[in-house]
Design a protein around this motif. Structure first.
Motif, mmCIF file in Angstrom:
data_model
loop_
_atom_site.group_PDB
_atom_site.id
_atom_site.type_symbol
_atom_site.label_atom_id
_atom_site.label_comp_id
_atom_site.label_asym_id
_atom_site.label_seq_id
_atom_site.Cartn_x
_atom_site.Cartn_y
_atom_site.Cartn_z
ATOM 1 N N VAL B 44 46.450 25.947 64.266
ATOM 2 C CA VAL B 44 45.629 27.023 64.834
ATOM 3 C C VAL B 44 44.253 26.486 65.213
ATOM 4 C CG1 VAL B 44 44.567 29.253 64.361
ATOM 5 C CG2 VAL B 44 46.874 28.770 63.540
ATOM 6 N N THR B 45 43.700 25.633 64.346
ATOM 7 C CA THR B 45 42.404 25.039 64.663
ATOM 8 C C THR B 45 42.462 24.283 65.979
ATOM 9 O OG1 THR B 45 42.003 24.793 62.291
ATOM 10 C CG2 THR B 45 40.574 23.557 63.790
ATOM 11 N N GLY B 46 43.491 23.473 66.137
ATOM 12 C CA GLY B 46 43.623 22.719 67.378
ATOM 13 C C GLY B 46 43.772 23.626 68.582
ATOM 14 N N GLU B 47 44.508 24.692 68.396
ATOM 15 C CA GLU B 47 44.709 25.636 69.500
ATOM 16 C C GLU B 47 43.379 26.247 69.935
ATOM 17 O OE1 GLU B 47 47.782 26.586 71.865
ATOM 18 O OE2 GLU B 47 48.280 26.008 69.813
ATOM 19 N N LEU B 48 42.614 26.683 68.956
ATOM 20 C CA LEU B 48 41.327 27.291 69.294
ATOM 21 C C LEU B 48 40.354 26.266 69.869
ATOM 22 C CD1 LEU B 48 40.771 29.768 66.313
ATOM 23 C CD2 LEU B 48 41.505 30.255 68.637
ATOM 24 N N ARG B 49 40.389 25.051 69.340
ATOM 25 C CA ARG B 49 39.516 24.000 69.865
ATOM 26 C C ARG B 49 39.809 23.751 71.329
ATOM 27 N NH1 ARG B 49 37.239 19.900 66.245
ATOM 28 N NH2 ARG B 49 37.672 18.410 67.892
ATOM 29 N N ALA B 50 41.084 23.651 71.651
ATOM 30 C CA ALA B 50 41.461 23.401 73.051
ATOM 31 C C ALA B 50 40.979 24.533 73.935
ATOM 32 C CB ALA B 50 42.970 23.231 73.149
ATOM 33 N N LEU B 51 41.147 25.756 73.458
ATOM 34 C CA LEU B 51 40.712 26.909 74.239
ATOM 35 C C LEU B 51 39.204 26.890 74.453
ATOM 36 C CD1 LEU B 51 43.522 28.000 74.197
ATOM 37 C CD2 LEU B 51 42.704 30.113 73.195
ATOM 38 N N LEU B 52 38.467 26.463 73.429
ATOM 39 C CA LEU B 52 37.006 26.442 73.542
ATOM 40 C C LEU B 52 36.554 25.362 74.506
ATOM 41 C CD1 LEU B 52 35.922 27.013 69.840
ATOM 42 C CD2 LEU B 52 35.284 28.404 71.797
ATOM 43 N N ILE B 53 37.081 24.147 74.338
ATOM 44 C CA ILE B 53 36.649 23.041 75.190
ATOM 45 C C ILE B 53 37.005 23.320 76.642
ATOM 46 C CG2 ILE B 53 37.119 20.633 75.749
ATOM 47 C CD1 ILE B 53 37.056 19.910 72.934
ATOM 48 N N ALA B 54 38.160 23.944 76.855
ATOM 49 C CA ALA B 54 38.586 24.225 78.223
ATOM 50 C C ALA B 54 37.800 25.378 78.834
ATOM 51 C CB ALA B 54 40.077 24.527 78.248
#
Lengths: 253, 253
Positions: B44-54
């Motif tokens: 989940v952390t990775g998912e949210l990180r990707a969404l934020l960076i993108a």
DNA sequence: TGTCGTGATCTGTGATCACAGTTAGGTTGG
DNA sequence: CCAACCTAACTGTGATCACAGATCACGACA
């Protein structure tokens, strides 16, 4: 997989928050900063952070969520949150199926950390020197005096570690860059266990060591408003400590 | 308050881990890298990180733990952990009694972030240029080509954002400093929502923009093995983007 | 005496429930 | 018709329970 996290609320549709307080009305209650009662998880996080920076948790030491919770008199839940945060910063690490422990740095990792510290903290020192006030210099000087006193005979390692930390961060905070402070804190969180555990175990290094002369040079540079010299003094401080660690401390691999 | 977190276990008493594997014996089982199954919270952390960076999560957008959990098909627990970690990095923020949202940077905060990026990413570019291999340069060049293609007519903002990210991190990873990568990731996590949301909304900036020339200069510097020039190209890339954001984007206060 | 199997115990992870505080919407009174 | 109240839904936080996996120590077998 996840198309939209929050499909129902359009962020643009809510430009201004309604605000709970009445508009146009100014009273004494606006003065009190709505003391947001620190959440339990944050308190535990702060407690563990202080322990790590002070070097009171040794590298490789294993922690147990339940033990920590019991020791701090709280439930397991806030401890989980604190450990999660610190693990995200790699200030703690959770082994796959085992326990959570304080990371043991390899020599390469420690050297990388030192190089980064030289760049980041050097930059902070340079910027701080440009804008530091007399009052802030006085605060730095006070911590320098405290460090000197703690390094004298008989040495008080715990006080020296704290004074050293206060000295450095008093300087960095003078730069007025909160994100930079936060970044440096994270670096100290990772380097703290080795650096300060060592300082704690070898108090002889304190007296007549390179730290006192580096601090003196730093203060002189501050008073001269010489950013380059301040950076140089800090670089020497960090480098000397790192060299000592590399010689004496037990690093993995 | 807390004297000792783990009083029972002395870390020094356990110098070397016993190790489950037999020593001196080399078999095919040593090859398999002990596939640690990624925990749900990390995913989940990775998912949210990707969404934020993108930039797919806009600044000010509110998130709900239960909504996110439902959207990702997991319980609320892993989401709590992910939000805890991201909030520790200030990539998300939790309002006192309200909800959790992606932070809206003030102009001062954005400028500070940019200054730090110039120092840290500039350093990374310089170090990378010193040790980068031909193969790694080729990888950077491939991402540069992808970015160019995505910026052409018709522009593909999402692809351009991804290619830009891949290009930068391919360079940084060439420096071989994992902690530095981690640090830069955190910076991108904080700047991503504004930077890439803007790039997503204004694809015209891509074509003929300053990014393409900065990237070209960067690649040329890499091939010449000129660290100072590489740093300079990166500084211009970051600065130009930041100036554009300051002119157009909606920043708080 | 050395080595392996085995069970009890402890580990972090995830789910569910409970609660105080806030927000938003609907309703009522002016 | 507008404003104020009031209720209902939703928020994050904390606690408790359940579970798979790993560790460690004890004991049995060779």
């Amino acid at each position: 997989m996840v198309a939209r996290v929050q499909p129902s609320v359009a962020p643009q549709s809510r430009l201004a928050a309604p605000g709970a307080g009445k508009v146009g009305e100014v009273s004494a209650l606006d003065e009190v900063g709505s003391l947001q009662h620190e959440t339990l998880g944050e308190r535990v996080t702060g407690e563990l952070r202080a322990l790590l920076i002070a070097g009171r948790l040794a590298p490789g030491e294993k922690l147990s969520l339940r033990r920590v919770a019991e020791a701090l008199g709280v439930s397991m839940m806030p401890v989980r949150e604190a450990v999660s945060r610190l693990a995200a910063d790699k200030a703690l690490e959770v082994l796959p199926g085992r326990a959570v422990r304080v990371p043991v740095l390899t020599l390469a990792q420690f050297r990388e950390l030192t190089r980064i510290r030289l760049v980041v903290e050097g930059f902070a020192a340079e910027e701080a020197t440009k804008v530091i006030t007399e009052a802030q210099i006085a605060v730095v000087a006070r911590h320098e005096a405290a460090f000197l006193a703690a390094a004298k005979d008989p040495p008080d390692p715990a006080a020296a570690v704290g004074a050293n930390r206060d000295l450095h961060f008093a300087l960095y905070e003078a730069a007025g860059m909160p994100s930079l402070i936060e970044m440096i804190s994270r670096l100290w969180l990772k380097a703290g266990p080795i650096l300060n555990l060592d300082m704690r175990h070898e108090p002889k290094r304190l007296d007549g060591g390179s730290a006192v002369v580096a601090h003196a040079q730093l203060l002189a540079a501050l008073r001269r408003r010489d950013p380059a010299a301040a950076r140089q003094a800090l670089v020497e401080d960090i480098s000397a400590a790192a060299e000592h660690i590399e010689r004496t401390a037990r690093l993995a691999e």
